[in-house]
Write an enzyme that holds these catalytic residues in place. Structure first.
Site, PDB file in Angstrom:
ATOM      1  N   ASP A 104       0.818  -1.218   0.000  1.00  0.00           N
ATOM      2  CA  ASP A 104       0.000   0.000   0.000  1.00  0.00           C
ATOM      3  C   ASP A 104       0.851   1.268   0.000  1.00  0.00           C
ATOM      4  O   ASP A 104       1.995   1.277   0.447  1.00  0.00           O
ATOM      5  CB  ASP A 104      -0.905   0.038   1.240  1.00  0.00           C
ATOM      6  CG  ASP A 104      -2.159  -0.792   1.052  1.00  0.00           C
ATOM      7  OD1 ASP A 104      -2.276  -1.475   0.019  1.00  0.00           O
ATOM      8  OD2 ASP A 104      -3.013  -0.765   1.962  1.00  0.00           O
ATOM      9  N   ASP A 105       0.228   2.356  -0.495  1.00  0.00           N
ATOM     10  CA  ASP A 105       0.664   3.755  -0.345  1.00  0.00           C
ATOM     11  C   ASP A 105       1.740   4.211  -1.308  1.00  0.00           C
ATOM     12  O   ASP A 105       2.181   5.354  -1.240  1.00  0.00           O
ATOM     13  CB  ASP A 105       1.144   4.048   1.083  1.00  0.00           C
ATOM     14  CG  ASP A 105       0.044   3.855   2.117  1.00  0.00           C
ATOM     15  OD1 ASP A 105      -1.134   3.821   1.722  1.00  0.00           O
ATOM     16  OD2 ASP A 105       0.372   3.737   3.311  1.00  0.00           O
ATOM     17  N   HIS A 155      -5.639   3.005  -4.815  1.00  0.00           N
ATOM     18  CA  HIS A 155      -5.696   3.304  -3.384  1.00  0.00           C
ATOM     19  C   HIS A 155      -6.154   4.751  -3.187  1.00  0.00           C
ATOM     20  O   HIS A 155      -5.723   5.424  -2.253  1.00  0.00           O
ATOM     21  CB  HIS A 155      -4.319   3.082  -2.763  1.00  0.00           C
ATOM     22  CG  HIS A 155      -4.330   2.843  -1.277  1.00  0.00           C
ATOM     23  ND1 HIS A 155      -5.228   2.008  -0.644  1.00  0.00           N
ATOM     24  CD2 HIS A 155      -3.526   3.333  -0.286  1.00  0.00           C
ATOM     25  CE1 HIS A 155      -4.989   1.997   0.651  1.00  0.00           C
ATOM     26  NE2 HIS A 155      -3.967   2.811   0.903  1.00  0.00           N
ATOM     27  N   HIS A 159      -5.586   9.575  -0.924  1.00  0.00           N
ATOM     28  CA  HIS A 159      -5.542   8.795   0.307  1.00  0.00           C
ATOM     29  C   HIS A 159      -6.524   9.331   1.355  1.00  0.00           C
ATOM     30  O   HIS A 159      -6.159   9.648   2.487  1.00  0.00           O
ATOM     31  CB  HIS A 159      -4.130   8.767   0.887  1.00  0.00           C
ATOM     32  CG  HIS A 159      -3.876   7.576   1.778  1.00  0.00           C
ATOM     33  ND1 HIS A 159      -4.185   7.571   3.118  1.00  0.00           N
ATOM     34  CD2 HIS A 159      -3.349   6.353   1.507  1.00  0.00           C
ATOM     35  CE1 HIS A 159      -3.850   6.413   3.653  1.00  0.00           C
ATOM     36  NE2 HIS A 159      -3.333   5.647   2.678  1.00  0.00           N
ATOM     37  N   HIS A 256       3.876  -2.341   3.289  1.00  0.00           N
ATOM     38  CA  HIS A 256       3.836  -0.968   2.778  1.00  0.00           C
ATOM     39  C   HIS A 256       5.160  -0.652   2.091  1.00  0.00           C
ATOM     40  O   HIS A 256       6.234  -0.927   2.641  1.00  0.00           O
ATOM     41  CB  HIS A 256       3.601   0.043   3.904  1.00  0.00           C
ATOM     42  CG  HIS A 256       2.244  -0.057   4.529  1.00  0.00           C
ATOM     43  ND1 HIS A 256       1.933  -1.015   5.478  1.00  0.00           N
ATOM     44  CD2 HIS A 256       1.110   0.676   4.339  1.00  0.00           C
ATOM     45  CE1 HIS A 256       0.670  -0.869   5.850  1.00  0.00           C
ATOM     46  NE2 HIS A 256       0.145   0.150   5.178  1.00  0.00           N
TER      47      HIS A 256
END
Length: 747
Positions: A104-105, A155, A159, A256
């Site tokens: 993620d991210d 995603h 955010h 991550h």
């Protein structure tokens, strides 16, 4: 009579120069539009960069503790993959002994490439849920990610917790990320993971409608059932332990690759992969999990052994049409912003240092200048008491000429007055004669000439002057009684060829007048003190200046080559070897423009004329000896402080607004107030030197917000005109005659 380039108010058939000037005037509107477009482009670049970096409009709230009564239990208790195939919500679990690595991210320029290198080394695919703003900033990483065989999902773009957002905002978050993916890797995706909702038990009554809506649009929502919690940085061993599923279960595992310092993740990832492979686990993507699950269900369906498995659509789809073009345009725009902002930041630093350095230089030199010139023993030499000639060029000055002559009638110095009527059509010459008769002035001569412009009128006056020192003033200006006497005293020094007086705004009762008053006292007169001490005075103001008559004739008189004849002749005097000084005690009161339109016209002519004069005398840079001092010192200072720095000075204000919106409002506001404080100190000191009332400084904050921006635009407009080869004509300002005698003006 030859026709000059700077002609105003002609009343004859248009000449070739007239027609050229008319065409130039017709080009002014496109130039203004070009200047505004440049400003708009800069604004758009900064807004885009701010949106990408600071998530403007992003809601930082994260919903916790909400009820889930409307969410089916089979969803909450099901597998980590939520699909809506056939319009019905279905969850998919990861098969046993299978790991779907998800990240993620990202992308992040530091950590994501290291993750990709590890995955490639172990021949393990990953599924990366990317933040759209980061995709647009680092498209090359995403392209490499896809080419390596990894999957990507959305995603959101900024955010945000979508459970708080409107349908329009949700659509925008998805669409913008799809465009970023299209521009970066030429694909779109059907995979989605919501921020702050890694596990299915995070689905609540607020977010469930979002998942349903996205599911109907073809999105597969992906959760995890094993979380490494690497974002907590608990240590490598705990990351590996928490990412390992119990028994032989399969799992969608979360790591991550961005969002913070990820060195522990980079260390833990290869050890984790080796551990899971040693335990017999295989690695796949989210699409691989869905396909394997469907195949297992079909194989287990004994009632229909010959039923073929319905083919699944791949998560990645090739971007085509407008989606591809818009995505590529987004990537290009972001690349420009990513390149432009650092460059602008460095320029801002340089401009900021130059501006503060100028303030510091002005304060130090002005203080020294004031002390030097106001010493009790200071003297230019033997007092100059002989008569001088005062030349008053006038064009349609019926409102002001009587006040001008009345102020000269009170002069404490012996003078002759030469009024040169430059083809006025409003009876200026008749009013001047009547005023002289009324005041009993026998020292006034009124000359009339065909309209030829201010330089020609001044040259006519110089030719007809009786005395060896000539004082030049505007037809809308009034002198204080001792102004002429103070102005001519420096001529006791035989090296002095010209003297600049202290011009003041007489009509300062309006906001525009007060702003110009601050500018005159601080910007002009404080500057002149500095240039005087450095012996490189760039301009003798047209409102009040004095010259040796022979020096004026030596340099060819007032030139018609530029629209700033005062700057032109001042530089010419320097190059001829004459010294030019500033006499602060010689005060004159002038009528400043009373409207923004007139102010724009005046300052546009001033700035453009200054550029013309600097270009005309560009060879002064190579002048030798004392006459080359202006080229060595004055020319660089004028170019730096009057052209380059002001052109880029708007960056300070633009970046202040940018920082207030996108970075830190309080810090940006404090920085702006600090700069304003420095300017107030400089202005207060300038007011003290000129013995002006401090109450006008109350207008300074508003001046910095409104007036200064206009001056920036004027200068930028002038630069564009100069670069495009435009030519301007003299423009007559509307006068009111409200600046009366010096006593009345000084209030």
């Amino acid at each position: 009579m030859t026709t000059p380039t700077s002609v105003r108010g002609r009343r004859r058939a248009p000449s070739r120069i007239d027609r050229a000037a008319g065409r130039a005037a017709a080009l002014q509107k496109p130039r203004v539009i070009l200047a505004l477009l440049l400003l708009l482009a800069l604004t758009c670049v900064m807004l885009l960069d701010g949106y990408l970096r600071a998530e403007v409009g992003g809601d930082q709230r994260v919903r916790t503790g909400a009820g889930a009564s409307k969410v089916p239990d089979k969803i909450l208790d099901g597998g980590p993959i939520l699909t809506f195939r056939g319009g019905r919500a279905t969850t998919v679990s990861v098969p046993s002994k299978t790991i779907a690595l998800t990240f993620d991210d990202g992308p992040n320029p530091t950590w994501t490439p290291q993750v990709l290198k590890i995955l490639d080394r172990y021949d393990v695919p990953g599924t990366f849920f990317l933040v759209g703003s980061m995709v647009s900033r680092y498209p090359g990483i995403v392209k490499s990610m896809v080419e390596q065989g990894n999957e990507v999902g959305i995603h959101t773009f900024t955010h945000v917790d979508l459970s708080y957002q409107s349908n329009a905002r949700v659509d925008r978050e998805m669409q913008q990320t799809q465009l970023a993916l299209a521009g970066a890797a030429g694909i779109t995706t059907t995979l989605f993971r919501a921020p702050y909702s890694s596990e299915t038990d995070a689905i609540d009554n607020y977010s469930w409608p979002v998942y349903q809506r996205l599911g109907k649009e073809g999105y597969t929502s992906v959760f995890v059932d094993t979380d490494s919690d690497d974002w907590k940085r608990p240590g490598v061993s705990k990351i590996i332990k928490w990412a390992t599923p119990t028994k032989d279960e399969g799992a969608s595992v979360l790591f991550h690759d961005a969002g913070g310092e990820r060195s522990q993740t980079i260390t833990a990832l290869p050890a984790y992969i080796e551990k899971m492979k040693a335990k017999g686990y295989t690695f796949t993507t989210i699409s691989g999990v869905i396909e394997q699950n469907a195949a297992n269900r079909a194989a287990a369906d004994a009632s229909a052994p010959n039923t073929a498995v319905r083919p699944l659509q791949a998560a990645h789809r090739t971007a085509t049409g407008m989606t591809l073009y818009e995505g590529e345009a987004l990537i290009v725009a972001v690349a420009i912003a990513e390149w432009a902002l650092p460059v602008l930041s460095y320029l801002l630093l340089v401009v900021g240092i130059a501006v503060l350095g100028r303030f510091g230089m002005m304060l130090l030199i002005a203080r020294r200048h004031h002390r030097q010139r106001n010493k009790r023993r200071f003297s230019w030499g033997t007092a100059v008491n002989r008569p001088v000639s005062v030349i008053v060029p006038a064009y349609n000055e019926k409102e002001c000429i009587a006040n001008t002559l009345e102020s000269l009638a009170q002069s404490t110095h012996p003078i002759e007055i030469v009024v040169v009527d430059d083809g006025s059509t409003d009876g200026t010459s008749e009013i001047a004669r009547a005023a002289a008769d009324k005041l009993g002035m026998t020292n006034v001569r009124v000359l009339r000439q065909e309209n030829a412009g201010k330089p020609a009128a001044l040259n006519n006056g110089v030719r007809n002057a009786t005395y060896d020192i000539v004082v030049m003033m505007d037809g809308d200006t009034v002198f204080e009684p001792d102004a002429v006497h103070q102005l001519v005293q420096p001529f006791a020094d035989p090296e002095v060829g010209a003297v600049a007086g202290n011009a003041k705004v007489g009509n300062r009762g309006t906001i525009i007048g007060a702003w110009q008053h601050i500018e005159y006292v601080m910007g002009f007169n404080l500057d002149r003190r500095m240039y005087d001490l450095l012996r490189c005075m760039p301009t003798i103001p047209g409102a009040i200046g004095a010259f040796r008559r022979d020096a004026v004739l030596q340099v060819g008189g007032m030139s018609e080559d530029t629209l700033a004849e005062d700057t032109d002749i001042t530089i010419a005097m320097h190059r001829a070897g004459w010294r030019v000084v500033y006499q602060e005690h010689a005060k004159a009161w002038t009528e400043a423009p009373g409207s923004l339109k007139q102010l724009w016209s005046q300052r546009y002519r001033w700035s453009y004329g200054t550029m013309q004069a600097l270009w005309k005398h560009r060879k002064s840079l190579t002048d030798k000896g004392p006459s080359g001092r202006f080229g060595r010192v004055g020319m660089p200072l004028v170019v730096l402080f009057q052209i380059i720095t002001p052109v880029f000075a708007p960056l300070i204000d633009v970046f202040t607004v940018y920082s207030m919106i996108f970075v830190d409002f309080e810090a940006a506001l404090l920085a702006w107030l600090a700069v304003l404080g420095v300017q107030l100190v400089c202005a207060a000191y300038a007011f003290r030197l000129d013995k002006e009332r401090y109450r006008y400084l109350l207008m300074m904050p508003l001046q910095q917000i409104a007036y200064r921006q206009m001056m920036y635009l004027v200068l930028i407009h002038s630069c564009i005109t100069a670069l495009t080869g435009g030519r301007l004509r003299w423009q007559k300002l509307k006068r009111t005659g409200e600046v009366g005698t010096p006593a009345g003006a000084s209030g």
